[in-house]
Motif scaffolding. Sequence first.
Motif, PDB file in Angstrom:
ATOM      1  N   TYR A   1      23.025  18.664 -86.762  1.00 58.80           N
ATOM      2  CA  TYR A   1      22.917  18.559 -85.305  1.00 58.80           C
ATOM      3  C   TYR A   1      23.823  19.576 -84.625  1.00 58.80           C
TER       4      TYR A   1
ATOM      5  N   GLN B   1      12.382  20.705 -78.543  1.00 62.67           N
ATOM      6  CA  GLN B   1      13.391  19.759 -79.027  1.00 62.67           C
ATOM      7  C   GLN B   1      14.513  19.543 -78.001  1.00 62.67           C
ATOM      8  N   TRP B   2      14.508  20.241 -76.883  1.00 62.83           N
ATOM      9  CA  TRP B   2      15.492  19.997 -75.842  1.00 62.83           C
ATOM     10  C   TRP B   2      14.784  19.345 -74.673  1.00 62.83           C
ATOM     11  N   GLU B   3      15.524  18.520 -73.937  1.00 63.18           N
ATOM     12  CA  GLU B   3      14.939  17.901 -72.763  1.00 63.18           C
ATOM     13  C   GLU B   3      15.997  17.812 -71.676  1.00 63.18           C
ATOM     14  N   GLU B   4      15.509  17.615 -70.470  1.00 65.24           N
ATOM     15  CA  GLU B   4      16.450  17.459 -69.363  1.00 65.24           C
ATOM     16  C   GLU B   4      17.010  16.057 -69.376  1.00 65.24           C
ATOM     17  N   SER B   5      18.243  15.950 -68.900  1.00 65.85           N
ATOM     18  CA  SER B   5      18.850  14.625 -68.852  1.00 65.85           C
ATOM     19  C   SER B   5      19.741  14.555 -67.631  1.00 65.85           C
TER      20      SER B   5
ATOM     21  N   LEU C   1      25.919  15.863 -76.675  1.00 67.96           N
ATOM     22  CA  LEU C   1      26.321  17.161 -76.143  1.00 67.96           C
ATOM     23  C   LEU C   1      25.349  17.543 -75.037  1.00 67.96           C
ATOM     24  N   LEU C   2      25.881  17.728 -73.816  1.00 66.96           N
ATOM     25  CA  LEU C   2      25.054  18.173 -72.702  1.00 66.96           C
ATOM     26  C   LEU C   2      25.409  19.608 -72.385  1.00 66.96           C
TER      27      LEU C   2
ATOM     28  N   GLU D   1      14.372  28.669 -69.502  1.00 67.49           N
ATOM     29  CA  GLU D   1      13.253  28.040 -70.191  1.00 67.49           C
ATOM     30  C   GLU D   1      13.831  27.055 -71.211  1.00 67.49           C
ATOM     31  N   VAL D   2      13.398  25.808 -71.094  1.00 65.87           N
ATOM     32  CA  VAL D   2      13.929  24.775 -71.991  1.00 65.87           C
ATOM     33  C   VAL D   2      13.208  24.880 -73.329  1.00 65.87           C
ATOM     34  N   PRO D   3      13.941  25.094 -74.419  1.00 71.54           N
ATOM     35  CA  PRO D   3      13.253  25.242 -75.690  1.00 71.54           C
ATOM     36  C   PRO D   3      12.698  23.902 -76.174  1.00 71.54           C
TER      37      PRO D   3
ATOM     38  N   LYS E   1      20.840  22.864 -64.224  1.00 66.03           N
ATOM     39  CA  LYS E   1      20.208  21.671 -64.780  1.00 66.03           C
ATOM     40  C   LYS E   1      20.934  21.314 -66.073  1.00 66.03           C
ATOM     41  N   VAL E   2      20.779  20.051 -66.452  1.00 68.89           N
ATOM     42  CA  VAL E   2      21.497  19.534 -67.625  1.00 68.89           C
ATOM     43  C   VAL E   2      20.464  19.259 -68.709  1.00 68.89           C
ATOM     44  N   ILE E   3      20.735  19.797 -69.876  1.00 70.20           N
ATOM     45  CA  ILE E   3      19.794  19.580 -70.984  1.00 70.20           C
ATOM     46  C   ILE E   3      20.579  19.146 -72.218  1.00 70.20           C
ATOM     47  N   HIS E   4      19.862  18.458 -73.079  1.00 70.52           N
ATOM     48  CA  HIS E   4      20.437  18.085 -74.372  1.00 70.52           C
ATOM     49  C   HIS E   4      19.317  17.934 -75.375  1.00 70.52           C
ATOM     50  N   LEU E   5      19.745  17.880 -76.652  1.00 72.10           N
ATOM     51  CA  LEU E   5      18.752  17.743 -77.697  1.00 72.10           C
ATOM     52  C   LEU E   5      18.145  16.355 -77.638  1.00 72.10           C
ATOM     53  N   GLN E   6      16.886  16.249 -77.927  1.00 76.38           N
ATOM     54  CA  GLN E   6      16.254  14.942 -77.912  1.00 76.38           C
ATOM     55  C   GLN E   6      16.830  14.053 -79.012  1.00 76.38           C
ATOM     56  N   MET E   7      16.975  14.642 -80.193  1.00 72.25           N
ATOM     57  CA  MET E   7      17.525  13.852 -81.312  1.00 72.25           C
ATOM     58  C   MET E   7      19.029  14.017 -81.317  1.00 72.25           C
TER      59      MET E   7
END
Lengths: 695, 202
Positions: free
Chosen positions: B61, B163-167, B150-151, B159-161, A521-527
């Motif tokens: 960041y 402040q992180w989200e899937e994209s 940055l992806l 487990e997604v911490p 899966k692909v994740i990135h920081l929200q901000m």
Amino acid sequence: MDDMEDDTTIFSTLKSFKSLISCPDRSLLETEPAFGRSGLQNLYTKRVELEEAAERVRSHTNLLQLTQEKQQMELSHKRARIELEKEANSSSRDLQREIDRNRELLLQIRRLEEREEKANQALNEQMENNKALKRNFEELHKKANEKDSKLAEADQMISELKDETRRLNQQIQIQESKFSTQNLEIQALQEQLDVQRKKFQDVSQRYQNLQTSHSTSTESELKIKELERRLALQEQDSVIVKNMKSEVARLPELEREIKRLREENTFLRETKENNSLLREETEGLRRKLERMERAMEEKLKVELEKEKLEHELQAWENIGQSTGLNIRKPEDLSREVIQIQQRELNLKQQNYTLNSSIRSVEKARTELMPEIAQLRAKAQEEQKKRENQDSLVRRLQKRVLLLTKERDGMRAILESYDSELATSEYSPQLMLRVKEAEDMLQKVQTHNTEMETQLSKAQEEAGSFKLQAQMKLHCIVFVFLRQKIEELESERQQLEEQNNILEMRLERHNLQGGYDPVTTKVIHLQMNPTSIAKQQRTEEVEQLRVECQRLRDRLRKIEAGGGMTTDDTTLIIPPSQEILDLRKQMESAELKNQRLKEVFQKKIQEFRTACYVLTGYQIDITVENQYRLTSVYAEHMEDSLLFKSTGPVGSMQLLETDFSRTLTGLVDLHLFHQKSIPVFLSAVTIELFSRQTVT
Amino acid sequence: MSKTLKGITLKGSAELVAEFFSFGINSILYQRGIYPAETFTRVTQYDMSLQLTTDAKLKNYLTNVISQLKEWLFDCTVQKLVVVITCLETNEVLERWQFDLECDKTAKEGSAPREKSIKAIQEEIRSVIRQITATVTFLPLLETACAFDLLIYTDKDLEVPEQWEESGPQLIDQSEEVRLRSFTTTIHKVNSMVAYKRTNST
């Protein structure tokens, strides 16, 4: 000596002691005869004992004496020795002294001897000196004598010399007289010298005077030149002065003109300032206009963009409606795409499975094919064998028939032979029959060989036929197998290519960033910066839209021509009245321009028509400095004369045209000879008129 | 620091790779002009001079992402790191710098350190960064204002911490890809590649 005295005393004491001892002995001896024998023996023994004791004592005393004597002797020896030594020392000392004295004396003797020798030497020397002196003396004596002789000679010489001196003195006197005369001469010469010097001085003075006069003359000449120059300058100045006078006379007029010009200058400056102010105002207004126009354009662009975005949004929304899926956001689209991809993957898997099953089936088929072929081959072989065997059987039957026939023949021959045994004439018949038999044999043998060859040939042919049949079979099988192999190879290549393509696609997919959603899966920081930048962009866009709205409102207000605007905008728009005034002025100026243009056009048209009517020529300016004249009476529309203006004075030249070539006579006459263009033109009109009226 | 000991441990390898990413991302941002050149300062690393940003927000960041990445490198759960460059006007993805990570899962925390010299690894990293700088010559110019993201591609069960989200993967439409050099610490292998949007003139 004391020791000697001591010794003597010691001797004397010894002697006395001895005497004492001898007395008592005697006394003892004398006193003891009165006692009886025993007493005598006792006395004797006593006496003997006493004597022994006395002897002992004597010996002791002797010893002592001896020792004493010895000691004394030693002492005396010592003393003697000491004395002797002393004496020796003293004697040695005396000896040494003597020796020293001896030496000294010897030395003195030597010295004295030396002195003697020296004295002797000195004596000798003195003697010698004496002798030498004596010799010298004698020599001196001789010399003295000689000198005396010489003196005598010298005296003679002196006398001679004296004579000479007298002579010389006389000569000197003569010389002196000469000298004096010469001195007088010298004085005279000196006087002449002085005179000459005076003359020289005079001359030099005169020379100096001359030089000074020369210098004065040159100076005066220079002065003259300068004066002449000054004169010339003064003449020039006078000339100038005369000119100046004339100019000065113009002064008051010039002053008047200057005043006038100054007044004009001030007036012009004022107007210039006003002009510059007006220009600045107009430029400011123009810039504002431009800004407004740009704002309008930007507004249009923003509206266009908005429309585009709306379109895109609608397109995105329509996708949902068009595809019939439940799509509201791009994530749904991606999800759908992923689903489609999964379906595709599934289908591919099915495809692979089917392909693999096909391959397995084909493999089984291919495996079975050779078996079938083998079986077929075997069947055919067996058929062939059977046929061969049938043919063999037939041959053998034929052979058997032949053999039976032969046997019958042979039997017949034998029977004939048996039957012929009884007869007599057998030999020729036998011979004949033998020959026949031989012939038959040979025939049979040849037939046999032929048959055998035929058999072998047939066998070979059969074998070759077999081989050919087998080969054909094999060929067929080979061909079949090859076809199969080629098909399989082509399939394999295709599959390899597909494999490569799929691998490349996979690689490309991987490079492009694709992934397997099942495992990753692909994740990135929200901000993250992109989202922040997008937010900022949207905010900017909204701000721009708001500004656009405001600008539109302002524009509307401005176009309406209202009063002061109360918005707190950053644009500084001047009061609208000035704009209106300036616009009115501009409009009036434009109107004036237009009217002037119309008036000019009208006037020009009138003038041109008048010219055309009066002169008979229509004059057009086709090209700069070129005039085309078309006559009223021209026969064709294109007939025209071209004139070119050369120079600013107004001289014209005729250019060659088709029409002008027809008028060469007139050209030569009027232009070359008479050099008059109006005459030429009038001649041309007359010519054309005459032509027209005639025709 | 485990780096100073002879050999590479899992932790040391994670730190080396994280350090490389930090400098590599800064180089990409500088070379592509995502941020103005005057906001970068020169530092020396890997025996070459590199650019490091001084913008506080950006630094913050980057440190957030890199520190999280270091943890995941230690757990061997990260598969790729992607720097996505998006055009702000059209919201199109123009460039994708992708770094594939292959982790040797047999190197656990307590196992013996691997024999590879730090100098060799730094040499490899240096050549990768030089190549990144050199790619600027053939990449199309980024004329519009751009932003980056940055992806991180991780295992599905991670487990997604907060402040992180899937994209989404933010792929490029019609892209050209170029594979660059890779380097390995014997525990982590990093393959680099860059994908850019094909321009209409080519």
